[in-house]
Design a protein around this motif. Structure first.
Motif, PDB file in Angstrom:
ATOM      1  N   ASN A 104      -5.592 -14.815  36.794  1.00 19.36           N
ATOM      2  CA  ASN A 104      -5.991 -16.160  36.801  1.00 19.36           C
ATOM      3  C   ASN A 104      -5.490 -16.903  35.568  1.00 19.36           C
ATOM      4  O   ASN A 104      -5.627 -18.440  35.600  1.00 19.36           O
ATOM      5  N   SER A 105      -5.135 -16.337  34.541  1.00 23.48           N
ATOM      6  CA  SER A 105      -4.820 -16.775  33.027  1.00 23.48           C
ATOM      7  C   SER A 105      -4.030 -16.030  32.246  1.00 23.48           C
ATOM      8  O   SER A 105      -3.705 -14.779  32.381  1.00 23.48           O
ATOM      9  N   GLY A 106      -3.269 -16.513  31.107  1.00 20.60           N
ATOM     10  CA  GLY A 106      -2.631 -15.936  30.257  1.00 20.60           C
ATOM     11  C   GLY A 106      -3.506 -14.971  29.377  1.00 20.60           C
ATOM     12  O   GLY A 106      -3.352 -13.763  29.389  1.00 20.60           O
ATOM     13  N   ALA A 107      -4.796 -15.245  29.180  1.00 27.51           N
ATOM     14  CA  ALA A 107      -5.585 -14.271  28.354  1.00 27.51           C
ATOM     15  C   ALA A 107      -5.680 -12.989  29.249  1.00 27.51           C
ATOM     16  O   ALA A 107      -5.575 -11.838  28.836  1.00 27.51           O
ATOM     17  N   GLU A 108      -6.235 -13.139  30.566  1.00 25.12           N
ATOM     18  CA  GLU A 108      -6.014 -12.143  31.371  1.00 25.12           C
ATOM     19  C   GLU A 108      -4.950 -11.155  31.653  1.00 25.12           C
ATOM     20  O   GLU A 108      -5.111 -10.129  31.693  1.00 25.12           O
ATOM     21  N   ALA A 109      -3.963 -11.854  31.518  1.00 22.79           N
ATOM     22  CA  ALA A 109      -2.717 -11.179  31.850  1.00 22.79           C
ATOM     23  C   ALA A 109      -2.569 -10.132  30.509  1.00 22.79           C
ATOM     24  O   ALA A 109      -2.015  -9.128  30.849  1.00 22.79           O
ATOM     25  N   ASN A 110      -2.785 -10.987  29.322  1.00 27.06           N
ATOM     26  CA  ASN A 110      -2.618  -9.993  28.283  1.00 27.06           C
ATOM     27  C   ASN A 110      -3.759  -9.138  28.169  1.00 27.06           C
ATOM     28  O   ASN A 110      -3.534  -7.730  27.493  1.00 27.06           O
ATOM     29  N   GLU A 111      -4.628  -9.272  28.489  1.00 26.34           N
ATOM     30  CA  GLU A 111      -5.869  -8.247  28.625  1.00 26.34           C
ATOM     31  C   GLU A 111      -5.560  -7.039  29.438  1.00 26.34           C
ATOM     32  O   GLU A 111      -5.579  -5.759  29.020  1.00 26.34           O
ATOM     33  N   SER A 137       0.164 -15.419  15.805  1.00 22.99           N
ATOM     34  CA  SER A 137       0.415 -15.096  17.055  1.00 22.99           C
ATOM     35  C   SER A 137      -0.913 -15.956  17.789  1.00 22.99           C
ATOM     36  O   SER A 137      -1.843 -16.375  17.161  1.00 22.99           O
ATOM     37  N   PHE A 138      -0.831 -16.153  19.078  1.00 21.39           N
ATOM     38  CA  PHE A 138      -1.584 -16.428  19.938  1.00 21.39           C
ATOM     39  C   PHE A 138      -1.704 -15.441  21.248  1.00 21.39           C
ATOM     40  O   PHE A 138      -0.607 -15.843  21.895  1.00 21.39           O
ATOM     41  N   HIS A 139      -2.777 -15.392  21.383  1.00 19.90           N
ATOM     42  CA  HIS A 139      -2.473 -14.213  22.853  1.00 19.90           C
ATOM     43  C   HIS A 139      -3.908 -14.440  23.867  1.00 19.90           C
ATOM     44  O   HIS A 139      -3.809 -13.894  24.773  1.00 19.90           O
ATOM     45  N   GLY A 140      -4.829 -15.505  23.338  1.00 17.49           N
ATOM     46  CA  GLY A 140      -5.895 -15.689  24.608  1.00 17.49           C
ATOM     47  C   GLY A 140      -7.480 -15.729  23.608  1.00 17.49           C
ATOM     48  O   GLY A 140      -7.362 -15.458  22.466  1.00 17.49           O
ATOM     49  N   ARG A 141      -8.307 -16.056  24.549  1.00 19.29           N
ATOM     50  CA  ARG A 141      -9.722 -16.326  24.048  1.00 19.29           C
ATOM     51  C   ARG A 141     -10.627 -14.912  24.448  1.00 19.29           C
ATOM     52  O   ARG A 141     -11.964 -15.140  24.042  1.00 19.29           O
ATOM     53  N   PHE A 189       3.823  -9.288  20.877  1.00 24.44           N
ATOM     54  CA  PHE A 189       4.456 -10.348  20.276  1.00 24.44           C
ATOM     55  C   PHE A 189       5.000 -11.530  21.268  1.00 24.44           C
ATOM     56  O   PHE A 189       5.027 -11.128  22.532  1.00 24.44           O
ATOM     57  N   GLU A 190       5.007 -12.394  20.745  1.00 21.14           N
ATOM     58  CA  GLU A 190       5.949 -13.745  21.535  1.00 21.14           C
ATOM     59  C   GLU A 190       7.246 -13.984  20.765  1.00 21.14           C
ATOM     60  O   GLU A 190       7.430 -13.832  19.591  1.00 21.14           O
ATOM     61  N   VAL A 191       8.257 -14.139  21.704  1.00 24.60           N
ATOM     62  CA  VAL A 191       9.571 -14.239  21.429  1.00 24.60           C
ATOM     63  C   VAL A 191       9.767 -15.720  20.572  1.00 24.60           C
ATOM     64  O   VAL A 191      10.377 -15.668  19.401  1.00 24.60           O
ATOM     65  N   GLY A 194       4.299 -19.860  19.757  1.00 26.85           N
ATOM     66  CA  GLY A 194       3.812 -21.214  20.248  1.00 26.85           C
ATOM     67  C   GLY A 194       2.861 -21.994  19.385  1.00 26.85           C
ATOM     68  O   GLY A 194       3.087 -23.042  18.835  1.00 26.85           O
ATOM     69  N   GLU A 195       1.504 -21.473  19.659  1.00 27.68           N
ATOM     70  CA  GLU A 195       0.582 -22.192  18.974  1.00 27.68           C
ATOM     71  C   GLU A 195       0.548 -21.840  17.565  1.00 27.68           C
ATOM     72  O   GLU A 195      -0.131 -22.630  16.814  1.00 27.68           O
ATOM     73  N   GLY A 196       1.195 -20.870  16.993  1.00 26.42           N
ATOM     74  CA  GLY A 196       1.306 -20.459  15.733  1.00 26.42           C
ATOM     75  C   GLY A 196       2.393 -21.325  14.890  1.00 26.42           C
ATOM     76  O   GLY A 196       2.227 -21.365  13.774  1.00 26.42           O
ATOM     77  N   CYS A 222       5.436  -8.074  25.473  1.00 29.57           N
ATOM     78  CA  CYS A 222       6.112  -9.313  25.410  1.00 29.57           C
ATOM     79  C   CYS A 222       5.110 -10.320  26.033  1.00 29.57           C
ATOM     80  O   CYS A 222       5.196 -10.298  27.225  1.00 29.57           O
ATOM     81  N   ASP A 223       4.498 -11.218  25.231  1.00 24.97           N
ATOM     82  CA  ASP A 223       3.717 -12.324  25.872  1.00 24.97           C
ATOM     83  C   ASP A 223       4.646 -13.508  25.878  1.00 24.97           C
ATOM     84  O   ASP A 223       4.892 -14.199  25.004  1.00 24.97           O
ATOM     85  N   GLU A 224       4.928 -13.830  27.123  1.00 24.86           N
ATOM     86  CA  GLU A 224       5.760 -14.865  27.597  1.00 24.86           C
ATOM     87  C   GLU A 224       4.945 -15.971  28.311  1.00 24.86           C
ATOM     88  O   GLU A 224       5.550 -16.802  29.134  1.00 24.86           O
ATOM     89  N   VAL A 225       3.780 -15.982  28.055  1.00 26.12           N
ATOM     90  CA  VAL A 225       2.809 -16.808  28.624  1.00 26.12           C
ATOM     91  C   VAL A 225       3.251 -18.384  28.371  1.00 26.12           C
ATOM     92  O   VAL A 225       3.285 -19.345  29.335  1.00 26.12           O
ATOM     93  N   GLN A 226       3.803 -18.574  27.124  1.00 26.98           N
ATOM     94  CA  GLN A 226       4.241 -19.758  26.892  1.00 26.98           C
ATOM     95  C   GLN A 226       5.804 -20.167  26.860  1.00 26.98           C
ATOM     96  O   GLN A 226       6.341 -21.120  27.341  1.00 26.98           O
ATOM     97  N   SER A 227       6.388 -19.042  26.526  1.00 22.43           N
ATOM     98  CA  SER A 227       7.925 -18.948  26.402  1.00 22.43           C
ATOM     99  C   SER A 227       8.707 -18.659  27.643  1.00 22.43           C
ATOM    100  O   SER A 227       9.781 -19.106  27.854  1.00 22.43           O
ATOM    101  N   ALA A 251       2.097 -16.773  32.456  1.00 27.59           N
ATOM    102  CA  ALA A 251       0.861 -17.718  32.938  1.00 27.59           C
ATOM    103  C   ALA A 251       1.604 -18.988  32.954  1.00 27.59           C
ATOM    104  O   ALA A 251       2.376 -19.387  33.588  1.00 27.59           O
ATOM    105  N   LYS A 252       0.758 -20.067  31.979  1.00 28.13           N
ATOM    106  CA  LYS A 252       1.345 -21.257  32.085  1.00 28.13           C
ATOM    107  C   LYS A 252       1.911 -21.939  33.047  1.00 28.13           C
ATOM    108  O   LYS A 252       1.479 -22.435  34.135  1.00 28.13           O
ATOM    109  N   ALA A 253       3.372 -22.023  33.054  1.00 31.91           N
ATOM    110  CA  ALA A 253       4.029 -22.623  33.762  1.00 31.91           C
ATOM    111  C   ALA A 253       4.517 -22.046  35.391  1.00 31.91           C
ATOM    112  O   ALA A 253       4.765 -22.837  36.259  1.00 31.91           O
TER     113      ALA A 253
HETATM  114  C1  LIG Z   1      -1.637 -20.001  26.173  1.00 28.34           C
HETATM  115  C2  LIG Z   1      -1.363 -18.732  25.637  1.00 28.34           C
HETATM  116  C3  LIG Z   1      -2.150 -17.750  26.028  1.00 28.34           C
HETATM  117  C4  LIG Z   1      -3.627 -17.958  26.668  1.00 28.34           C
HETATM  118  O1  LIG Z   1      -3.505 -18.291  27.989  1.00 28.34           O
HETATM  119  P1  LIG Z   1      -4.902 -18.850  28.881  1.00 28.34           P
HETATM  120  O2  LIG Z   1      -4.149 -19.277  30.245  1.00 28.34           O
HETATM  121  O3  LIG Z   1      -5.276 -20.100  28.095  1.00 28.34           O
HETATM  122  O4  LIG Z   1      -5.718 -17.620  28.744  1.00 28.34           O
HETATM  123  C5  LIG Z   1      -1.831 -16.434  25.688  1.00 28.34           C
HETATM  124  N1  LIG Z   1      -0.557 -16.314  25.145  1.00 28.34           N
HETATM  125  C6  LIG Z   1       0.238 -17.325  24.517  1.00 28.34           C
HETATM  126  C7  LIG Z   1       1.258 -17.129  23.979  1.00 28.34           C
HETATM  127  C8  LIG Z   1      -0.195 -18.566  25.019  1.00 28.34           C
HETATM  128  O5  LIG Z   1       0.572 -19.527  24.546  1.00 28.34           O
END
Ligand SMILES: *Cc1c(COP(=O)(O)O)cnc(C)c1O
Length: 399
Positions: A104-111, A137-141, A189-191, A194-196, A222-227, A251-253
């Motif tokens: 459902n979300s980026g954090a869950e995908a990374n989990e 880095s940022f990978h979720g909550r 890692f993120e390529v 983003g948040e960083g 590779c965390d491509e949630v944003q990229s 996730a995101k887009a």
């Molecule tokens: C936003 C983001 C997440 C977290 O996604 P959520 O849908 O808020 O859980 C994880 N990784 C990256 C790189 C993000 O930008």
């Protein structure tokens, strides 16, 4: 309702997680514009944090959602679902991955990605509890993904945290060499961080991650949630570096506003998760997969990503011109339509963001004093020109 009434209800009843928000609520969107409660127009350089890539007027997307409303939204993963199967195939065929799971979300995908790395070694009879992640880095909550997030401020109140993470500065190859060992389960890692603060990884550094992970049989994540999904000028940002991680998250887009995440696996990780290892009630439901199938079809079967790359090239060249004019801009960087302008200590990125908002432009900040732009992929040069003019006015009068 007036904006002040909305703010009051939020103040009284919503948890304080988001603090004082930008004092506006929107009533509708059109194309790349949002309209607030007073009818004021904003050009969107935020896209709901890299989510609304197709903007607000894609008629085909709306039809897909309407059709779901008319049939059904959700039935559970006890059953097969046609758009889910089609989306899985389409994502795999277009990315070179073997299998996918929807969350459902980026954090869950990374989990899920971290679980896959653990289970991969477990299946080999090894217990590996060490991970490598990058600073800023940022990978979720969730507990595991906030542990992976290399920012101390997120950790302190929630310790003790699971697993041992070593955090390496982006592009610090010697530190990477020290961090990755035969005890390391995986590297995340993120390529482009983003948040960083919009920090792109150098190809040499990424190649080193892959070489060391190969050497020690670690899992690359590779965390491509944003990229991902065209944001950086290619379907996956890692495509621009010629690499493919064992596990990639999205996730995101991917749902253009409908919440959905994905974790994709290939090769050694493709058959790690088996019945009983993972699951989700909502993840990949009929509505989410129908929406994402439309989005991925559009991204892969039209020129939208190619055009977004061209627009991104134009955008960064305009930002660089601005940097030449205004010494308070320390650096301009990013990839595709994930761009940032870092200010020196004479300027506060948050103030510039606020002034842009007053002038009818939505943007956000990231990392150290960096203004971040993540417009819908369909943003046009004329929108960028107007944004640059507004930035010039703001920086001129602040100087
Ligand atoms: C936003 C983001 C997440 C977290 O996604 P959520 O849908 O808020 O859980 C994880 N990784 C990256 C790189 C993000 O930008």
């Amino acid at each position: 309702m007036s904006i002040n009434e909305v703010i009051k209800k939020d103040d009284n009843y919503f948890m304080k997680t988001f603090g004082k928000r930008i004092p506006v609520y929107f009533t509708h969107g059109k194309d790349v514009y949002l309209y607030d409660q007073d009818g004021k127009e904003y050009t969107d350089f935020l896209a709901g944090i890299a989510v609304n890539s197709l903007g607000y007027s894609d008629e085909g997307f709306k039809k897909v959602l309407h059709d779901c409303v008319d049939s059904f939204l959700h039935v559970s993963n006890y059953f097969y679902d046609e758009p889910q199967a089609e989306l899985a195939e389409m994502l795999c065929k277009n990315t070179g991955y073997d299998r996918v799971f929807f969350s459902n979300s980026g954090a869950e995908a990374n989990e899920a990605a971290l679980k896959i790395a653990k289970k991969y070694h477990f299946d080999k009879g090894e217990e590996r509890n060490h991970f490598v992640a990058l600073k800023n880095s940022f990978h979720g909550r969730t507990i595991a993904t906030l542990t992976a997030t290399g920012q101390e401020k997120f950790h302190v109140p929630f310790a003790p945290l699971p697993y041992t993470f070593t955090y390496v500065d982006a592009n610090d190859t010697p530190a990477l060499k020290d961090a990755i060992t035969s005890k390391t389960a995986g590297v995340i890692f993120e390529v482009v961080q983003g948040e960083g603060g919009v920090i792109p990884l150098e190809k040499e550094f990424v190649d080193e991650i892959f070489a060391l992970c190969e050497k020690f049989d670690c899992v690359t994540i590779c965390d491509e949630v944003q990229s991902g999904m065209g944001r950086c000028g290619a379907l996956l940002a890692q495509d621009t570096l010629g690499v493919k991680a064992d596990v990639t998250t999205l996730a995101k887009a991917i749902g253009n506003g409908i919440p959905i995440g994905a974790v994709m696996v290939k090769g050694k990780t493709s058959d790690v998760l088996n019945p009983g290892d993972h699951g989700s009630t909502f993840g990949g439901n009929h509505l989410a997969c129908s929406a994402a199938l439309y989005v991925v079809t559009k991204l892969t079967q039209t020129d939208i990503i190619k055009e977004a790359k061209n627009t991104g090239d134009y955008f960064i060249s305009r930002l660089k011109e601005l940097k030449d004019k205004f010494p308070c801009i320390k650096d301009v960087r990013g990839k595709g339509l994930l761009l940032g302008a870092e200010f020196d200590s004479s300027k506060n990125a948050a103030d510039v963001k606020h002034d842009l908002f007053e002038k009818g432009f939505l943007a956000c900040t990231a990392g150290q004093n960096t203004l971040r732009f993540l417009p819908p992929l369909i943003i046009r040069k004329e929108n960028i020109d107007k944004l640059i003019t507004a930035l010039e006015e703001i920086l001129n009068c602040q100087d």
